[in-house]
Design an enzyme around this catalytic site. Structure first.
Site, PDB file in Angstrom:
ATOM      1  N   THR A   1       0.839  -1.205   0.000  1.00 58.39           N
ATOM      2  CA  THR A   1       0.000   0.000   0.000  1.00 58.39           C
ATOM      3  C   THR A   1       0.870   1.250   0.000  1.00 58.39           C
ATOM      4  OG1 THR A   1      -1.748  -1.180   1.178  1.00 58.39           O
ATOM      5  CG2 THR A   1      -1.788   1.232   1.310  1.00 58.39           C
TER       6      THR A   1
ATOM      7  N   GLN B   1       0.504  -8.718  -6.536  1.00 56.78           N
ATOM      8  CA  GLN B   1       0.033 -10.102  -6.697  1.00 56.78           C
ATOM      9  C   GLN B   1       0.917 -10.903  -7.646  1.00 56.78           C
ATOM     10  OE1 GLN B   1      -2.423 -11.841  -5.180  1.00 56.78           O
ATOM     11  NE2 GLN B   1      -3.069 -10.146  -3.894  1.00 56.78           N
TER      12      GLN B   1
ATOM     13  N   SER C   1       5.127  -6.579  -2.386  1.00 59.17           N
ATOM     14  CA  SER C   1       4.862  -6.701  -0.950  1.00 59.17           C
ATOM     15  C   SER C   1       5.240  -8.103  -0.488  1.00 59.17           C
ATOM     16  CB  SER C   1       3.374  -6.438  -0.698  1.00 59.17           C
ATOM     17  OG  SER C   1       3.075  -6.635   0.650  1.00 59.17           O
ATOM     18  N   ALA C   2       6.102  -8.174   0.554  1.00 56.06           N
ATOM     19  CA  ALA C   2       6.697  -9.458   0.953  1.00 56.06           C
ATOM     20  C   ALA C   2       5.682 -10.506   1.399  1.00 56.06           C
ATOM     21  CB  ALA C   2       7.707  -9.209   2.077  1.00 56.06           C
ATOM     22  N   HIS C   3       4.584 -10.081   2.052  1.00 58.27           N
ATOM     23  CA  HIS C   3       3.698 -11.096   2.633  1.00 58.27           C
ATOM     24  C   HIS C   3       2.877 -11.845   1.584  1.00 58.27           C
ATOM     25  CE1 HIS C   3      -0.441  -9.159   2.820  1.00 58.27           C
ATOM     26  NE2 HIS C   3       0.282  -8.088   2.544  1.00 58.27           N
TER      27      HIS C   3
ATOM     28  N   THR D   1      13.848   4.655   9.988  1.00 54.55           N
ATOM     29  CA  THR D   1      14.806   3.574  10.224  1.00 54.55           C
ATOM     30  C   THR D   1      14.328   2.302   9.546  1.00 54.55           C
ATOM     31  OG1 THR D   1      15.432   4.597  12.303  1.00 54.55           O
ATOM     32  CG2 THR D   1      15.964   2.250  12.052  1.00 54.55           C
TER      33      THR D   1
ATOM     34  N   CYS E   1      -9.660  -6.662   1.968  1.00 55.64           N
ATOM     35  CA  CYS E   1     -10.095  -5.398   2.563  1.00 55.64           C
ATOM     36  C   CYS E   1     -11.581  -5.169   2.303  1.00 55.64           C
ATOM     37  CB  CYS E   1      -9.288  -4.238   1.999  1.00 55.64           C
ATOM     38  SG  CYS E   1      -7.701  -4.732   1.374  1.00 55.64           S
TER      39      CYS E   1
HETATM   40  N1  PLP Z   1      -2.076  -4.189  -4.365  1.00 52.37           N
HETATM   41  C1  PLP Z   1      -2.639  -5.396  -4.554  1.00 52.37           C
HETATM   42  C2  PLP Z   1      -2.956  -5.845  -5.942  1.00 52.37           C
HETATM   43  C3  PLP Z   1      -2.942  -6.206  -3.461  1.00 52.37           C
HETATM   44  O1  PLP Z   1      -3.512  -7.383  -3.645  1.00 52.37           O
HETATM   45  C4  PLP Z   1      -2.625  -5.736  -2.158  1.00 52.37           C
HETATM   46  C5  PLP Z   1      -2.988  -6.527  -0.961  1.00 52.37           C
HETATM   47  O2  PLP Z   1      -3.976  -7.229  -0.931  1.00 52.37           O
HETATM   48  C6  PLP Z   1      -2.025  -4.489  -2.028  1.00 52.37           C
HETATM   49  C7  PLP Z   1      -1.763  -3.742  -3.153  1.00 52.37           C
HETATM   50  C8  PLP Z   1      -1.645  -3.945  -0.682  1.00 52.37           C
HETATM   51  O3  PLP Z   1      -0.484  -4.584  -0.187  1.00 52.37           O
HETATM   52  P1  PLP Z   1      -0.177  -4.570   1.378  1.00 52.37           P
HETATM   53  O4  PLP Z   1      -1.084  -5.569   2.002  1.00 52.37           O
HETATM   54  O5  PLP Z   1       1.267  -4.971   1.482  1.00 52.37           O
HETATM   55  O6  PLP Z   1      -0.401  -3.195   1.859  1.00 52.37           O
END
Ligand code: PLP
Length: 389
Positions: free
Chosen positions: A73, A181, A201-203, A239, A327
């Site tokens: 995000t 994704q 995004s790592a997760h 940091t 979300c």
């Molecule tokens: N963009 C996409 C296409 C996503 O699927 C997500 C998370 O579901 C995000 C952005 C946001 O990533 P983060 O959860 O690391 O904020």
């Protein structure tokens, strides 16, 4: 999660043991601030440098073009607001796509509502593919940014990013790609495709939560979203999350090594769902493109079923899934993605996203189909909903 079946890998993925192992020295033990000068701090700095090299290498980027962030995000916000605000004297028009994640749509809305920008939202077809002709027509002389995702989080549709990049490059417009994704699943080569900014995004690829990265090609207009200290070469203050960044690099490296076999594994399991679920459950619709989609993503709508009741019943049966983007679940509004595809509201209400991962097995898929067929049948008998065909 013992006997349960996790089918929500688009929402997040479990942390791999190898990743945790790489992070551990910086979670406990070496807690030094990498900006300090004593030896442990230098070790933390070296670990950050190595992580930057690994991540840049995996994406075909240069290390100095990577900025570490606190999430996907944040990477999207930094890219969109950063380029738009740095370019506002040149123009105030942004082009994006109807099925972007809210982490792209909302920053653009903010620029429109508070900073005098205009936006054009390019539509998609019934499979979620962006209309390239509409994109070409949307671009104007005052367009300062085009932002289109690599792959969609709800329906998995993969966009023609190379074609879009060729188009934006020819017009000299910065192109941002939300690859949150796609990273770790699809091949990304920024040396080959003229994308200017790219978020990960790592997760989403078996790394830790709360850490992401943004690629910013040298020469791209830039205004830092977060200011303070001089970290990340003055492009993102704060940091550094050393353990998180080290974990992200290890996770991406492992995914790149196993990418082709992981792709095949996911596609085999997902295709079983595509085959079995419509065969077992009449009134099933597959959402998204059949081929141009992430290998692990399946998205269905079931006529006459309410998505939330379905998710609750699946949860009771030990199956973890999602109705759309993580979300958006909890809201009864049909997802903006399914709406953009033209899925009627009554059908979109009964949608289910199943996203498989590296630990899922064929036996789990068989059980999931069995359980799902039973639940959909029961829900339809219990409460026939309006709009059922
Ligand atoms: N963009 C996409 C296409 C996503 O699927 C997500 C998370 O579901 C995000 C952005 C946001 O990533 P983060 O959860 O690391 O904020």
């Amino acid at each position: 999660m013992n006997n349960s079946i996790y089918l929500d890998h688009a929402a997040t993925t479990p942390l791999r043991p190898e990743v945790l192992q790489a992070m551990e020295p910086f979670l406990a033990g070496n807690f030094a601030n990498p900006s300090s000068i004593y030896r442990p701090a230098q070790e933390a700095r070296s670990a950050l440098d190595r992580a930057r090299d690994v991540i840049a290498g995996a994406l075909g980027a240069k290390p100095q073009e990577m900025i570490f962030t606190g999430s996907g995000t944040e990477a999207n916000n930094a890219a969109i607001k950063g380029v738009a605000l740095a370019s506002r004297d040149r123009g105030r028009h942004i082009v994006t796509c109807a099925i972007e994640h809210h982490a792209v749509l909302h920053p653009i809305e903010e620029l429109v509502e508070r900073f005098g920008f205009q936006s054009t939202i390019v539509p998609v077809d019934e499979y979620g593919l962006l209309d390239l002709a509409a994109l070409r027509a949307a671009v104007r002389d005052d367009t300062v940014l085009v932002s289109v995702m690599w792959a969609n989080n709800e329906i998995g549709t993969v966009q023609p990013v190379a074609e879009i990049a060729a188009l934006t490059k020819a017009r000299g417009i910065p192109f941002h790609v939300d690859a949150v994704q796609a990273a770790g699943t699809l091949a990304i080569d920024l040396a080959d495709v003229p994308i200017d900014l790219l978020s990960i995004s790592a997760h989403k690829f078996y790394g830790p939560k709360g850490v992401g990265a943004l690629f910013v090609r040298s020469g791209t207009p830039w205004w830092p979203l977060i200011t303070g200290g001089g970290q990340e070469r003055n492009r993102r203050a704060g940091t550094e999350n050393v353990a998180g960044i080290v974990g992200m690099a290890r996770a991406l490296e492992l995914r790149m090594w196993e990418r082709l076999s992981a792709y095949e594994h996911a596609r085999t399991l997902r295709d079983f769902l595509f085959e079995q679920i419509p065969a077992r459950i009449p009134g099933t619709r597959i959402n998204g493109h059949r081929d141009l989609r992430l290998p692990h993503n399946a998205n269905f709508s079931f006529e006459g079923v309410h998505g939330e009741s379905l998710l609750v019943a699946l949860d009771v049966a030990g199956i973890m899934a999602s109705s759309g983007s993580a979300c958006a679940s909890g809201s009864t509004e049909p997802s903006h993605v399914l709406q953009a595809l033209g899925v009627p509201n009554a059908v979109a209400q009964g949608s289910l996203r199943l996203t498989v991962g590296r630990d899922n097995t064929q036996e789990q898929m068989e059980r999931a189909v069995e359980v799902l067929a039973g639940i959909v049948g029961r829900l339809r008998r219990l409460s026939p909903v309006a709009g059922r065909a």
